[in-house]
Design a protein around this motif. Structure first.
Motif, short mmCIF file in Angstrom:
data_model
loop_
_atom_site.label_atom_id
_atom_site.label_comp_id
_atom_site.label_asym_id
_atom_site.label_seq_id
_atom_site.Cartn_x
_atom_site.Cartn_y
_atom_site.Cartn_z
N SER A 99 40.96 -54.68 85.57
CA SER A 99 39.99 -53.90 84.79
C SER A 99 38.61 -53.89 85.45
O SER A 99 37.97 -52.84 85.51
N ASP A 100 38.18 -55.05 85.93
CA ASP A 100 36.88 -55.13 86.62
C ASP A 100 36.87 -54.21 87.84
O ASP A 100 35.82 -53.68 88.21
N TYR A 101 38.02 -54.03 88.47
CA TYR A 101 38.12 -53.17 89.65
C TYR A 101 38.26 -51.70 89.27
O TYR A 101 38.10 -50.82 90.10
N GLY A 102 38.57 -51.44 87.99
CA GLY A 102 38.70 -50.06 87.52
C GLY A 102 40.13 -49.55 87.50
O GLY A 102 40.36 -48.35 87.38
N LEU A 103 41.09 -50.45 87.63
CA LEU A 103 42.50 -50.07 87.60
C LEU A 103 43.09 -50.39 86.23
O LEU A 103 43.69 -51.45 86.05
N THR A 104 42.92 -49.51 85.31
CA THR A 104 43.43 -49.72 83.97
C THR A 104 44.70 -48.90 83.76
O THR A 104 45.02 -48.01 84.53
N ARG A 105 45.39 -49.22 82.69
CA ARG A 105 46.64 -48.50 82.39
C ARG A 105 46.34 -47.15 81.84
O ARG A 105 45.47 -46.83 81.18
N ALA B 231 55.53 -47.80 88.45
CA ALA B 231 54.34 -46.98 88.18
C ALA B 231 54.74 -45.76 87.36
O ALA B 231 54.05 -45.39 86.40
N THR B 232 55.85 -45.15 87.71
CA THR B 232 56.37 -44.00 86.96
C THR B 232 56.77 -44.42 85.55
O THR B 232 56.41 -43.77 84.56
N GLU B 233 57.51 -45.52 85.46
CA GLU B 233 57.99 -46.01 84.16
C GLU B 233 56.83 -46.36 83.23
O GLU B 233 56.86 -46.04 82.04
N TYR B 234 55.81 -47.02 83.75
CA TYR B 234 54.67 -47.45 82.92
C TYR B 234 53.59 -46.39 82.81
O TYR B 234 52.57 -46.61 82.14
N LYS B 235 53.79 -45.26 83.48
CA LYS B 235 52.87 -44.12 83.42
C LYS B 235 51.45 -44.47 83.85
O LYS B 235 50.47 -44.15 83.18
N HIS B 236 51.37 -45.19 84.97
CA HIS B 236 50.07 -45.41 85.59
C HIS B 236 50.20 -45.21 87.10
O HIS B 236 51.29 -44.93 87.61
N SER B 237 49.10 -45.33 87.79
CA SER B 237 49.09 -45.01 89.22
C SER B 237 49.84 -46.06 90.04
O SER B 237 49.96 -47.23 89.64
N LEU B 238 50.28 -45.63 91.21
CA LEU B 238 50.90 -46.56 92.15
C LEU B 238 49.88 -47.62 92.59
O LEU B 238 50.23 -48.78 92.77
N GLU B 239 48.62 -47.22 92.72
CA GLU B 239 47.58 -48.18 93.11
C GLU B 239 47.46 -49.29 92.08
O GLU B 239 47.33 -50.46 92.44
N ARG B 240 47.54 -48.93 90.80
CA ARG B 240 47.46 -49.95 89.75
C ARG B 240 48.67 -50.89 89.81
O ARG B 240 48.54 -52.10 89.68
N SER C 271 58.06 -55.05 96.86
CA SER C 271 58.92 -53.89 97.12
C SER C 271 58.16 -52.62 96.77
O SER C 271 57.81 -52.39 95.61
N ILE C 272 57.92 -51.78 97.77
CA ILE C 272 57.23 -50.51 97.54
C ILE C 272 58.07 -49.61 96.66
O ILE C 272 57.54 -48.89 95.80
N GLU C 273 59.38 -49.65 96.82
CA GLU C 273 60.26 -48.79 96.02
C GLU C 273 60.21 -49.19 94.54
O GLU C 273 60.13 -48.31 93.66
N ARG C 274 60.24 -50.48 94.25
CA ARG C 274 60.14 -50.94 92.85
C ARG C 274 58.76 -50.62 92.30
O ARG C 274 58.61 -50.26 91.13
N ALA C 275 57.72 -50.75 93.12
CA ALA C 275 56.37 -50.43 92.66
C ALA C 275 56.27 -48.96 92.26
O ALA C 275 55.67 -48.63 91.23
N ILE C 276 56.87 -48.08 93.05
CA ILE C 276 56.86 -46.65 92.72
C ILE C 276 57.62 -46.41 91.42
O ILE C 276 57.14 -45.68 90.53
N GLU C 277 58.79 -47.01 91.28
CA GLU C 277 59.59 -46.86 90.06
C GLU C 277 58.82 -47.34 88.83
O GLU C 277 58.81 -46.68 87.79
#
Length: 160
Positions: free
Chosen positions: A154-160, A109-118, A101-107
């Motif tokens: 992490s190996d890809y560079g997507l950290t929190r 990402a905001t809640e966990y304070k990291h990027s949507l990509e992560r 779900s893109i909508e849950r992913a956006i929510e």
């Protein structure tokens, strides 16, 4: 690995699409999944994932990711024990489907304070590991699954 990425609402950027595909490849290498493996990833809205969650899991609410594995088992698949006979053509092996779900992913990402990509990457890798028999039903299984996820991200560079 062959991945069909279907973005039903055309919400993903090209960068986000590529990140998801790259992470699935990286996770596949991490668990030694066969190169001829196939899977589908579909990006949907909350309404669609809620319907699927209700119909297939009897849970009437939107969720972030669903995995429908074609090879169900009690343990993660040990791909090193599955071999082809000499001279046999490799068969395409469909692992299953991941629904995000893109909508849950956006929510989230905001809640966990990291990027949507992560968040999208996390959900894709999480779903991929479920397709390969990993789960988080026990503390030990959760530690293993989440360890793999974090290492791939992490190996890809997507950290929190």
């Amino acid at each position: 690995m062959q991945v069909e990425l279907i973005d039903e609402g055309q919400k993903l950027t090209e960068k986000q699409r590529q990140i998801i595909l790259d992470l699935i490849d990286q996770a596949g290498l991490k668990i030694a999944a066969p190169a001829q493996a196939e899977l589908d990833i579909t990006i949907v809205d909350n309404h669609t994932i809620r319907q699927l969650n209700r119909d297939y899991r009897d849970i009437d609410r939107a969720t972030d990711v669903l995995s429908f594995a074609l090879m169900e088992g009690e343990e993660p698949v040990d791909w090193s024990t599955i071999s082809m006979k000499e001279g046999q053509e490799p068969l395409n092996l469909h692992l299953g489907d991941i629904i995000i779900s893109i909508e849950r992913a956006i929510e989230q990402a905001t809640e966990y304070k990291h990027s949507l990509e992560r968040e999208l990457g996390f959900l894709a890798v999480h779903g991929f590991l479920h397709l390969n028999g990993y789960d988080h039903q026990t503390a030990e299984a959760e530690k293993e699954m989440f360890g793999i996820q974090e290492e791939v991200l992490s190996d890809y560079g997507l950290t929190r």
